[in-house]
Design a protein around this motif. Structure first.
Motif, PDB file in Angstrom:
ATOM      1  N   GLN A  58       2.533  10.833  -1.042  1.00  0.00           N
ATOM      2  CA  GLN A  58       2.335  10.610  -2.576  1.00  0.00           C
ATOM      3  C   GLN A  58       2.768   8.577  -2.488  1.00  0.00           C
ATOM      4  N   PHE A  59       2.287   8.024  -3.923  1.00  0.00           N
ATOM      5  CA  PHE A  59       2.804   6.518  -3.810  1.00  0.00           C
ATOM      6  C   PHE A  59       3.851   6.836  -4.670  1.00  0.00           C
ATOM      7  N   ALA A  60       4.819   6.228  -3.509  1.00  0.00           N
ATOM      8  CA  ALA A  60       6.545   5.650  -4.397  1.00  0.00           C
ATOM      9  C   ALA A  60       6.960   4.860  -5.425  1.00  0.00           C
ATOM     10  N   ASP A  61       8.009   5.005  -6.446  1.00  0.00           N
ATOM     11  CA  ASP A  61       8.075   4.480  -7.932  1.00  0.00           C
ATOM     12  C   ASP A  61       6.425   4.137  -8.498  1.00  0.00           C
ATOM     13  N   ILE A  62       5.575   5.497  -8.998  1.00  0.00           N
ATOM     14  CA  ILE A  62       5.418   5.221  -8.946  1.00  0.00           C
ATOM     15  C   ILE A  62       4.547   4.293 -10.016  1.00  0.00           C
ATOM     16  N   ASN A  63       5.709   4.569 -11.421  1.00  0.00           N
ATOM     17  CA  ASN A  63       5.263   4.003 -12.229  1.00  0.00           C
ATOM     18  C   ASN A  63       5.126   2.290 -11.889  1.00  0.00           C
ATOM     19  N   ASP A  64       5.842   1.414 -11.073  1.00  0.00           N
ATOM     20  CA  ASP A  64       5.699   0.226 -10.761  1.00  0.00           C
ATOM     21  C   ASP A  64       5.174   0.230  -9.286  1.00  0.00           C
ATOM     22  N   ASN A  65       4.184   0.763  -8.740  1.00  0.00           N
ATOM     23  CA  ASN A  65       3.347   0.910  -7.471  1.00  0.00           C
ATOM     24  C   ASN A  65       2.362   0.002  -7.963  1.00  0.00           C
ATOM     25  N   SER A  66       2.142  -1.152  -6.944  1.00  0.00           N
ATOM     26  CA  SER A  66       1.117  -2.017  -7.045  1.00  0.00           C
ATOM     27  C   SER A  66      -0.354  -1.220  -6.707  1.00  0.00           C
ATOM     28  N   ILE A  67      -0.093  -0.979  -5.501  1.00  0.00           N
ATOM     29  CA  ILE A  67      -1.486  -0.121  -4.791  1.00  0.00           C
ATOM     30  C   ILE A  67      -1.928   1.314  -6.041  1.00  0.00           C
ATOM     31  N   ARG A  68      -1.293   1.940  -6.902  1.00  0.00           N
ATOM     32  CA  ARG A  68      -1.162   2.675  -8.084  1.00  0.00           C
ATOM     33  C   ARG A  68      -1.651   2.131  -9.138  1.00  0.00           C
ATOM     34  N   LYS A  69      -1.600   1.097  -9.253  1.00  0.00           N
ATOM     35  CA  LYS A  69      -1.818  -0.223  -9.737  1.00  0.00           C
ATOM     36  C   LYS A  69      -3.046  -0.457 -10.349  1.00  0.00           C
ATOM     37  N   SER A  70      -3.610  -0.563  -9.133  1.00  0.00           N
ATOM     38  CA  SER A  70      -5.467  -0.941  -8.185  1.00  0.00           C
ATOM     39  C   SER A  70      -6.239   0.087  -8.782  1.00  0.00           C
ATOM     40  N   MET A  71      -5.620   0.998  -8.018  1.00  0.00           N
ATOM     41  CA  MET A  71      -6.643   2.287  -8.126  1.00  0.00           C
ATOM     42  C   MET A  71      -6.332   2.708  -9.833  1.00  0.00           C
ATOM     43  N   THR A  72      -5.629   2.972 -10.780  1.00  0.00           N
ATOM     44  CA  THR A  72      -6.055   3.113 -11.710  1.00  0.00           C
ATOM     45  C   THR A  72      -7.196   2.251 -12.712  1.00  0.00           C
ATOM     46  N   ARG A  73      -6.726   0.771 -12.375  1.00  0.00           N
ATOM     47  CA  ARG A  73      -7.504  -0.358 -12.756  1.00  0.00           C
ATOM     48  C   ARG A  73      -8.602   0.126 -12.289  1.00  0.00           C
ATOM     49  N   ILE A  74      -9.701   0.747 -10.652  1.00  0.00           N
ATOM     50  CA  ILE A  74     -10.414   1.147 -10.652  1.00  0.00           C
ATOM     51  C   ILE A  74     -11.505   2.540 -11.285  1.00  0.00           C
ATOM     52  N   ILE A  75     -10.170   3.336 -11.776  1.00  0.00           N
ATOM     53  CA  ILE A  75     -10.016   4.686 -12.734  1.00  0.00           C
ATOM     54  C   ILE A  75     -11.475   4.474 -13.609  1.00  0.00           C
ATOM     55  N   ASP A  76     -10.295   3.430 -13.894  1.00  0.00           N
ATOM     56  CA  ASP A  76     -10.586   2.927 -15.693  1.00  0.00           C
ATOM     57  C   ASP A  76     -12.137   2.310 -15.872  1.00  0.00           C
ATOM     58  N   SER A  77     -12.421   1.852 -14.910  1.00  0.00           N
ATOM     59  CA  SER A  77     -13.467   1.015 -15.073  1.00  0.00           C
ATOM     60  C   SER A  77     -14.499   1.378 -14.391  1.00  0.00           C
ATOM     61  N   GLN A  78     -14.208   3.134 -13.598  1.00  0.00           N
ATOM     62  CA  GLN A  78     -15.612   4.083 -13.634  1.00  0.00           C
ATOM     63  C   GLN A  78     -16.554   4.128 -15.004  1.00  0.00           C
ATOM     64  N   ASN A  79     -18.539   4.877 -14.252  1.00  0.00           N
ATOM     65  CA  ASN A  79     -19.189   4.686 -15.285  1.00  0.00           C
ATOM     66  C   ASN A  79     -19.374   3.685 -16.505  1.00  0.00           C
ATOM     67  N   LYS A  80     -18.604   2.264 -16.061  1.00  0.00           N
ATOM     68  CA  LYS A  80     -18.644   0.927 -16.941  1.00  0.00           C
ATOM     69  C   LYS A  80     -19.633  -0.124 -16.590  1.00  0.00           C
ATOM     70  N   ASP A  81     -20.048  -1.036 -17.089  1.00  0.00           N
ATOM     71  CA  ASP A  81     -20.334  -2.196 -16.642  1.00  0.00           C
ATOM     72  C   ASP A  81     -19.430  -2.753 -16.042  1.00  0.00           C
ATOM     73  N   ILE A  82     -17.742  -2.579 -15.881  1.00  0.00           N
ATOM     74  CA  ILE A  82     -17.213  -3.753 -15.147  1.00  0.00           C
ATOM     75  C   ILE A  82     -17.275  -3.480 -14.051  1.00  0.00           C
ATOM     76  N   ILE A  83     -17.336  -1.695 -13.133  1.00  0.00           N
ATOM     77  CA  ILE A  83     -16.568  -1.699 -12.353  1.00  0.00           C
ATOM     78  C   ILE A  83     -17.041  -2.670 -10.900  1.00  0.00           C
ATOM     79  N   ASN A  84     -18.134  -2.983 -10.657  1.00  0.00           N
ATOM     80  CA  ASN A  84     -18.110  -3.702  -9.326  1.00  0.00           C
ATOM     81  C   ASN A  84     -16.675  -4.796 -10.066  1.00  0.00           C
ATOM     82  N   GLU A  85     -17.338  -5.427 -10.474  1.00  0.00           N
ATOM     83  CA  GLU A  85     -16.286  -6.765 -10.560  1.00  0.00           C
ATOM     84  C   GLU A  85     -14.902  -6.527 -11.096  1.00  0.00           C
ATOM     85  N   THR A  86     -14.172  -4.770 -10.972  1.00  0.00           N
ATOM     86  CA  THR A  86     -12.706  -4.928 -11.533  1.00  0.00           C
ATOM     87  C   THR A  86     -12.765  -3.837  -9.756  1.00  0.00           C
ATOM     88  N   PHE A  87     -13.730  -3.617  -8.795  1.00  0.00           N
ATOM     89  CA  PHE A  87     -13.559  -3.267  -7.164  1.00  0.00           C
ATOM     90  C   PHE A  87     -12.982  -4.914  -6.915  1.00  0.00           C
TER      91      PHE A  87
END
Length: 330
Positions: A58-87
């Motif tokens: 699991q991610f440690a320090d889940i609220n501040d974890n940089s990798i978790r934040k990157s994954m969340t941004r990828i999740i939020d951009s899925q099914n949107k036109d910005i997915i490629n740019e975000t990825f």
């Protein structure tokens, strides 16, 4: 595993220089050449997942974890036109972070970071595969030999660093990612990949609890038992692991420890010291359950060594040392 790769990008860590070499575009997966190469990456994902050293984390320090934040941004951009740019943007930041972590460690393990967006049996993952450069030797048509530099590891080689991160809503003490962080030798640097790059912690399991308690019980109770009683403590614990289907730290630990207490602690209430031991477990495995099924495969032998380690005696964990033993060198 049924894997479908939808996005793939590669960056060079370039550890011997100040900055990584970052890509601005994803690899075109529609070309015939890349279609032929996709099984190579799928196989490395499958091989990493099947390695015995792969850990559920699991991610440690889940609220501040940089990798978790990157994954969340990828999740939020899925099914949107910005997915490629975000990825692309997130993969660049991940590579920069990994390169920084390697440079700040004693490791100089260079290579490339492949960031892969894929689906495995209906679940979306981001795969981070660190591939170290190898030299390859090719026999040409005229039977001459060509040495090719900085080739990727073959499909049969095992990677040492990889992470397979599920794209999901991340909650405390649940599975978030698989991590492979193998060390090449006992003198290798600390886990810059798992701890300093991913900031991940291994999830608890019956196997991990069995191993951890064996390794820590002697030092955790050494203030209240005699040093000479440590082998007996370890022996009784291992025997209990092999005898019981379930082990409950709250009820099964005290009967093992109490007969071995120093005379001055015979009537000691062990509740507080056992709670301290549980706190030690929770620091390593925040999701630990204190009732678990002992894993017989990792119950260790009882080992006696001479101070200089020239002589070592191993005894089956099923044996119980009810009496004291003295080994005399003649």
């Amino acid at each position: 595993m049924s894997i479908t790769i939808s996005k793939l990008i590669v960056h060079k860590l370039n550890i011997n220089n100040s900055l990584p070499i970052l890509n601005n575009t994803c690899i075109d997966l529609s070309s015939d050449e890349l279609q032929a190469a996709l099984p190579f990456f799928k196989k490395h994902i499958i091989n990493s997942r099947k390695q015995g050293a792969m850990k559920s984390c699991q991610f440690a320090d889940i609220n501040d974890n940089s990798i978790r934040k990157s994954m969340t941004r990828i999740i939020d951009s899925q099914n949107k036109d910005i997915i490629n740019e975000t990825f692309i943007d997130e993969s660049r930041q991940l590579t920069q972070r990994l390169a920084d972590r390697i440079r700040s460690s004693s490791s100089r393990s260079d290579g490339s970071l492949f960031v892969i967006l894929y689906n495995d049996n209906g679940k979306n993952f981001v795969g981070l595969l660190k591939m170290d450069p190898n030299d390859g030797v090719q026999v040409n048509a005229d039977l001459s030999i060509t040495v090719r530099k900085d080739m990727l590891p073959s499909i049969n080689e095992k990677l040492h660093k990889s992470a397979l991160i599920e794209l999901k809503e991340y909650r405390e003490n649940e599975f978030h990612l698989f991590v492979l962080d193998k060390q090449k030798g006992i003198n290798d640097p600390a886990r810059y990949f798992m701890e300093y790059f991913l900031n991940a912690k291994e999830l608890s399991s019956d196997r991990n609890m069995t191993k951890f308690i064996q390794s820590e019980i002697g030092n955790s109770f050494d203030q209240v038992i005699e040093v000479s009683s440590k082998p007996k403590l370890n022996s009784k614990l291992r025997k209990r692991f092999l005898e019981q289907d379930m082990f409950n730290i709250d009820t099964d630990l005290e009967p093992i420890i109490r007969p071995l207490l120093k005379e001055t602690f015979r009537n000691l209430d062990l509740t507080e010291i056992i709670n301290d031991f549980k706190d030690k477990i929770l620091k390593v495995y925040p999701d630990a359950q204190f009732t678990f099924v002992p894993d017989e495969e990792v119950v260790k032998e009882v080992i006696f060594r001479t101070p200089n380690k020239d002589v070592e005696l191993k005894f089956s964990p099923a044996l119980t040392f009810e009496d004291d033993y003295f080994i005399e060198l003649k």
